[in-house]
Design an enzyme around this catalytic site. Sequence first.
Site, PDB file in Angstrom:
ATOM      1  N   GLY A 138     -28.485  -1.040 -34.647  1.00 53.25           N
ATOM      2  CA  GLY A 138     -28.360  -2.399 -34.112  1.00 53.25           C
ATOM      3  C   GLY A 138     -29.552  -3.284 -34.422  1.00 53.25           C
ATOM      4  O   GLY A 138     -29.700  -4.359 -33.839  1.00 53.25           O
ATOM      5  N   ASN A 171     -17.865   2.433 -33.819  1.00 55.29           N
ATOM      6  CA  ASN A 171     -18.227   2.488 -32.401  1.00 55.29           C
ATOM      7  C   ASN A 171     -18.308   1.059 -31.872  1.00 55.29           C
ATOM      8  O   ASN A 171     -19.227   0.322 -32.206  1.00 55.29           O
ATOM      9  CB  ASN A 171     -19.591   3.191 -32.275  1.00 55.29           C
ATOM     10  CG  ASN A 171     -20.135   3.161 -30.855  1.00 55.29           C
ATOM     11  OD1 ASN A 171     -19.390   2.892 -29.910  1.00 55.29           O
ATOM     12  ND2 ASN A 171     -21.427   3.436 -30.709  1.00 55.29           N
ATOM     13  N   HIS A 227     -24.878   9.725 -28.147  1.00 58.20           N
ATOM     14  CA  HIS A 227     -25.278   8.512 -28.888  1.00 58.20           C
ATOM     15  C   HIS A 227     -26.659   8.073 -28.408  1.00 58.20           C
ATOM     16  O   HIS A 227     -27.016   8.278 -27.252  1.00 58.20           O
ATOM     17  CB  HIS A 227     -24.248   7.407 -28.650  1.00 58.20           C
ATOM     18  CG  HIS A 227     -24.484   6.200 -29.495  1.00 58.20           C
ATOM     19  ND1 HIS A 227     -25.352   5.202 -29.122  1.00 58.20           N
ATOM     20  CD2 HIS A 227     -23.993   5.854 -30.714  1.00 58.20           C
ATOM     21  CE1 HIS A 227     -25.378   4.284 -30.079  1.00 58.20           C
ATOM     22  NE2 HIS A 227     -24.560   4.648 -31.051  1.00 58.20           N
ATOM     23  N   GLU A 265     -27.804   5.389 -27.473  1.00 58.80           N
ATOM     24  CA  GLU A 265     -27.823   4.558 -26.249  1.00 58.80           C
ATOM     25  C   GLU A 265     -27.587   5.413 -25.008  1.00 58.80           C
ATOM     26  O   GLU A 265     -28.101   5.098 -23.926  1.00 58.80           O
ATOM     27  CB  GLU A 265     -26.801   3.415 -26.390  1.00 58.80           C
ATOM     28  CG  GLU A 265     -27.307   2.369 -27.375  1.00 58.80           C
ATOM     29  CD  GLU A 265     -26.256   1.740 -28.261  1.00 58.80           C
ATOM     30  OE1 GLU A 265     -25.063   1.766 -27.906  1.00 58.80           O
ATOM     31  OE2 GLU A 265     -26.632   1.228 -29.336  1.00 58.80           O
ATOM     32  N   LYS A 289     -18.910   0.146 -28.952  1.00 60.34           N
ATOM     33  CA  LYS A 289     -19.835   0.061 -27.804  1.00 60.34           C
ATOM     34  C   LYS A 289     -19.141  -0.696 -26.662  1.00 60.34           C
ATOM     35  O   LYS A 289     -17.931  -0.609 -26.539  1.00 60.34           O
ATOM     36  CB  LYS A 289     -21.146  -0.598 -28.216  1.00 60.34           C
ATOM     37  CG  LYS A 289     -21.710  -0.027 -29.512  1.00 60.34           C
ATOM     38  CD  LYS A 289     -23.133  -0.416 -29.734  1.00 60.34           C
ATOM     39  CE  LYS A 289     -23.547  -0.031 -31.139  1.00 60.34           C
ATOM     40  NZ  LYS A 289     -24.961   0.180 -31.277  1.00 60.34           N
ATOM     41  N   GLU A 333     -28.361   9.331 -36.826  1.00 62.02           N
ATOM     42  CA  GLU A 333     -28.573   7.906 -36.585  1.00 62.02           C
ATOM     43  C   GLU A 333     -30.019   7.678 -36.152  1.00 62.02           C
ATOM     44  O   GLU A 333     -30.347   7.821 -34.959  1.00 62.02           O
ATOM     45  CB  GLU A 333     -27.647   7.417 -35.470  1.00 62.02           C
ATOM     46  CG  GLU A 333     -26.175   7.620 -35.745  1.00 62.02           C
ATOM     47  CD  GLU A 333     -25.325   6.641 -34.953  1.00 62.02           C
ATOM     48  OE1 GLU A 333     -24.656   5.827 -35.584  1.00 62.02           O
ATOM     49  OE2 GLU A 333     -25.375   6.663 -33.715  1.00 62.02           O
TER      50      GLU A 333
HETATM   51  C1  PEP Z   1     -23.962   2.884 -33.626  1.00 64.06           C
HETATM   52  O1  PEP Z   1     -23.685   2.284 -32.600  1.00 64.06           O
HETATM   53  O2  PEP Z   1     -23.711   4.091 -33.721  1.00 64.06           O
HETATM   54  C2  PEP Z   1     -24.597   2.152 -34.725  1.00 64.06           C
HETATM   55  C3  PEP Z   1     -24.968   2.810 -35.800  1.00 64.06           C
HETATM   56  O3  PEP Z   1     -24.762   0.797 -34.556  1.00 64.06           O
HETATM   57  P1  PEP Z   1     -25.097  -0.284 -35.708  1.00 64.06           P
HETATM   58  O4  PEP Z   1     -24.175   0.005 -36.878  1.00 64.06           O
HETATM   59  O5  PEP Z   1     -24.802  -1.614 -35.081  1.00 64.06           O
HETATM   60  O6  PEP Z   1     -26.529  -0.100 -36.073  1.00 64.06           O
END
Ligand code: PEP
Length: 246
Positions: free
Chosen positions: A169, A11, A93, A95, A13, A163
């Site tokens: 992040g 991803n 997600h 975010e 982003k 997640e």
């Molecule tokens: C994500 O954006 O789904 C994610 C898991 O980000 P990161 O790997 O940067 O924690």
Amino acid sequence: MSDRRFFVGGNFKMNGDKASLDVIINNLNTVDSPNDVVVAPPSPYLSYVASKLTSNVKVSAQNCYKVAKGAYTGEISPAMLCDLGISWVILGHSERRHVFNEKDELIGQKVKHALQSGLNIIPCIGEKLDEREAGVTEQIVFEQMKHIKDNVEDWSRVVIAYEPVWAIGTGKTATPAQAQEVHEKLRKWLADNVSNEVAQSTRIIYGGSVNSGNCKELAQGKDIDGFLVGGASLKPDFLEIVKANA
Ligand code: PEP
């Protein structure tokens, strides 16, 4: 070992421009793996990335709306993604949930419409830190799963991404034991609430600060069927994560 095919999503982003994406694409074009590998660039670059990928890496959108067209300024529809030849979309997600305030009901509607439109979907679920600390992780992820499940007819086009919000992040990865524990419970939830067959065949992938250093150990969890990778998907390291199960 399960016969679920290992799945690694990247991803991007809201990162990248044509020059930096070219570097990532050149790297992805060296991928030679039996695993499913799917990358999600920002929507303005979907066609650009798809047209330059020569490997078996597929392209995903990071989000889409719940209807095919209309007066929804700024949104993109599953029909448009299909028109561009994009076959995957990430939905819900963290975010989207926590920066853009998307609720379970809306995510469920998006799940339904995206599947009806022919897309494969990666719906995301996960608890916040205060929820984990309050001991309600299961309650939270099961509730999120319910809104997804109520809108799925064809589970073969669904890859669930667990997640934990506190790990995204932040550099704080769930330990392999923490990730495996939730994945196992999610699989049991699928068995109890959908069917044993769906529970055994649906990929449940982990996301949250996965990198080339921690991916191999995480991949050993028997219910961990791959990863959704944010930050590290922009780096050459992503290729190591793609073969974490090898
Ligand atoms: C994500 O954006 O789904 C994610 C898991 O980000 P990161 O790997 O940067 O924690």
